[in-house]
Design an enzyme around this catalytic site. Structure first.
Site, PDB file in Angstrom:
ATOM      1  N   ARG A  75       0.832  -1.219   0.000  1.00 58.38           N
ATOM      2  CA  ARG A  75       0.000   0.000   0.000  1.00 58.38           C
ATOM      3  C   ARG A  75       0.856   1.255   0.000  1.00 58.38           C
ATOM      4  O   ARG A  75       0.548   2.232  -0.683  1.00 58.38           O
ATOM      5  CB  ARG A  75      -0.937  -0.017   1.220  1.00 58.38           C
ATOM      6  CG  ARG A  75      -1.818   1.219   1.364  1.00 58.38           C
ATOM      7  CD  ARG A  75      -2.681   1.141   2.607  1.00 58.38           C
ATOM      8  NE  ARG A  75      -3.693   0.101   2.476  1.00 58.38           N
ATOM      9  CZ  ARG A  75      -4.887   0.318   1.902  1.00 58.38           C
ATOM     10  NH1 ARG A  75      -5.166   1.507   1.401  1.00 58.38           N
ATOM     11  NH2 ARG A  75      -5.760  -0.646   1.810  1.00 58.38           N
ATOM     12  N   ASN A  83     -12.909  14.846   1.466  1.00 60.28           N
ATOM     13  CA  ASN A  83     -13.604  13.629   1.064  1.00 60.28           C
ATOM     14  C   ASN A  83     -15.106  13.823   1.226  1.00 60.28           C
ATOM     15  O   ASN A  83     -15.556  14.542   2.119  1.00 60.28           O
ATOM     16  CB  ASN A  83     -13.139  12.476   1.962  1.00 60.28           C
ATOM     17  CG  ASN A  83     -13.811  11.159   1.618  1.00 60.28           C
ATOM     18  OD1 ASN A  83     -14.173  10.927   0.470  1.00 60.28           O
ATOM     19  ND2 ASN A  83     -13.974  10.314   2.615  1.00 60.28           N
ATOM     20  N   HIS A  96     -18.766  11.835   1.853  1.00 54.54           N
ATOM     21  CA  HIS A  96     -19.198  10.542   2.414  1.00 54.54           C
ATOM     22  C   HIS A  96     -20.720  10.532   2.502  1.00 54.54           C
ATOM     23  O   HIS A  96     -21.316  11.516   2.989  1.00 54.54           O
ATOM     24  CB  HIS A  96     -18.570  10.340   3.800  1.00 54.54           C
ATOM     25  CG  HIS A  96     -18.903   9.016   4.391  1.00 54.54           C
ATOM     26  ND1 HIS A  96     -18.347   7.835   3.956  1.00 54.54           N
ATOM     27  CD2 HIS A  96     -19.764   8.686   5.381  1.00 54.54           C
ATOM     28  CE1 HIS A  96     -18.850   6.825   4.653  1.00 54.54           C
ATOM     29  NE2 HIS A  96     -19.715   7.319   5.537  1.00 54.54           N
ATOM     30  N   ASP A 126      -8.247  12.742   7.391  1.00 57.36           N
ATOM     31  CA  ASP A 126      -7.129  12.519   8.340  1.00 57.36           C
ATOM     32  C   ASP A 126      -6.753  11.039   8.216  1.00 57.36           C
ATOM     33  O   ASP A 126      -7.225  10.332   7.336  1.00 57.36           O
ATOM     34  CB  ASP A 126      -7.518  12.932   9.769  1.00 57.36           C
ATOM     35  CG  ASP A 126      -8.591  12.026  10.355  1.00 57.36           C
ATOM     36  OD1 ASP A 126      -9.019  12.305  11.483  1.00 57.36           O
ATOM     37  OD2 ASP A 126      -8.992  11.050   9.688  1.00 57.36           O
ATOM     38  N   GLY A 175      -7.604   8.566   9.861  1.00 57.26           N
ATOM     39  CA  GLY A 175      -8.627   7.577  10.222  1.00 57.26           C
ATOM     40  C   GLY A 175      -9.536   7.283   9.049  1.00 57.26           C
ATOM     41  O   GLY A 175      -9.293   7.724   7.927  1.00 57.26           O
ATOM     42  N   ASP A 183     -12.845   8.174   7.540  1.00 63.09           N
ATOM     43  CA  ASP A 183     -13.946   9.154   7.579  1.00 63.09           C
ATOM     44  C   ASP A 183     -14.049   9.831   8.948  1.00 63.09           C
ATOM     45  O   ASP A 183     -15.144  10.110   9.447  1.00 63.09           O
ATOM     46  CB  ASP A 183     -15.281   8.451   7.242  1.00 63.09           C
ATOM     47  CG  ASP A 183     -15.245   7.847   5.847  1.00 63.09           C
ATOM     48  OD1 ASP A 183     -15.736   6.714   5.685  1.00 63.09           O
ATOM     49  OD2 ASP A 183     -14.691   8.494   4.938  1.00 63.09           O
TER      50      ASP A 183
HETATM   51  C1  GRF Z   1     -20.457   8.560  -3.253  1.00 63.05           C
HETATM   52  O1  GRF Z   1     -21.643   8.581  -2.453  1.00 63.05           O
HETATM   53  C2  GRF Z   1     -19.250   8.630  -2.363  1.00 63.05           C
HETATM   54  O2  GRF Z   1     -19.367   9.471  -1.242  1.00 63.05           O
HETATM   55  C3  GRF Z   1     -19.173   7.199  -1.902  1.00 63.05           C
HETATM   56  O3  GRF Z   1     -19.452   6.432  -3.054  1.00 63.05           O
HETATM   57  C4  GRF Z   1     -20.279   7.212  -3.908  1.00 63.05           C
HETATM   58  C5  GRF Z   1     -19.570   7.335  -5.216  1.00 63.05           C
HETATM   59  O4  GRF Z   1     -20.458   7.830  -6.118  1.00 63.05           O
HETATM   60  N1  GRF Z   1     -17.858   6.900  -1.367  1.00 63.05           N
HETATM   61  P1  GRF Z   1     -19.919   8.367  -7.535  1.00 63.05           P
HETATM   62  O5  GRF Z   1     -18.780   7.458  -7.959  1.00 63.05           O
HETATM   63  O6  GRF Z   1     -19.476   9.793  -7.295  1.00 63.05           O
HETATM   64  O7  GRF Z   1     -21.133   8.280  -8.417  1.00 63.05           O
END
Ligand code: GRF
Length: 194
Positions: free
Chosen positions: A63, A105, A107, A139, A141, A143
């Site tokens: 990774r 990010n 979420h 960060d 972690g 999310d």
């Molecule tokens: C989004 O809701 C993102 O936050 C989550 O997966 C989804 C991806 O959607 N991690 P897209 O690829 O932007 O259509």
């Protein structure tokens, strides 16, 4: 504000950014789109003439090496801000350290509720009547970084995971566009937040 956006899937949030950037008044431009695989969302980038790059983890010993290669590709563009939007891999600590705090990010949950790769599914399984969408500073972690903005989204009886996710995504897109605007206009200071 110059952006590099990382995706893994369809890139509907990326598309919203690309469309917003079509407006000359919008203070941000997507310089390149990256992914950990040849993502479907690259079609959006190509249609807007935006370069793409993919760095597959399978091509690297581990990774950290993958992360270094991903960071190298990002730094080619010297972006002001890197946006993870539907990017389904965790970036190694040294990549986050190199980009922080200019790394945000999106979420599909009301963090700190339901972090991780299955936020929508987990909200459904928990039987909550509302979940949400969040934009955070990344960060080390999962999310767990400082919240830039978030908004509640209702859950209805009979919702499927994809149905609920499609209700969340427009909210996510709106929050993301607003966050980019606020950062570009210095209404948000990421250094202060982190
Ligand atoms: C989004 O809701 C993102 O936050 C989550 O997966 C989804 C991806 O959607 N991690 P897209 O690829 O932007 O259509």
């Amino acid at each position: 504000l110059s952006l590099v956006v990382l995706i893994s899937g369809g890139g509907s949030n990326l598309l919203a950014l690309l469309e917003a950037a079509e407006d000359a008044e919008f203070p941000a431009r997507v310089l390149a789109v990256g992914a950990d695989r040849p993502a479907d969302g690259f079609d959006h980038a190509e249609r807007f003439g935006v370069p793409t790059f993919s760095v597959a983890m399978s091509n690297y010993a581990d990774r950290d090496e993958w992360g270094d290669a991903m960071l190298e590709q990002i730094q080619v563009w010297q972006p002001d801000l890197v946006i993870l939007s539907g990017f389904m891999k965790l970036l190694p600590p040294r990549v986050i350290a190199a980009l922080s705090p200019n790394l945000v990010n999106t979420h599909p949950a009301y963090l700190p509720e339901f972090p991780g790769a299955h936020g929508v599914r987990d909200a459904l399984a928990a039987g909550v009547t509302e979940t949400g969408a969040s934009v955070i500073v990344v960060d080390n972690g999962v999310d767990s970084g400082p919240i830039i903005s978030q908004e509640r989204v209702p859950v209805f009886a009979g919702d499927t995971e994809s149905g609920l996710h499609e209700r969340i995504k427009p909210v996510e897109r709106r929050l993301l566009i607003q966050a980019v605007l606020d950062i570009a206009n210095s209404h948000i200071d990421l250094k202060e937040l982190s």
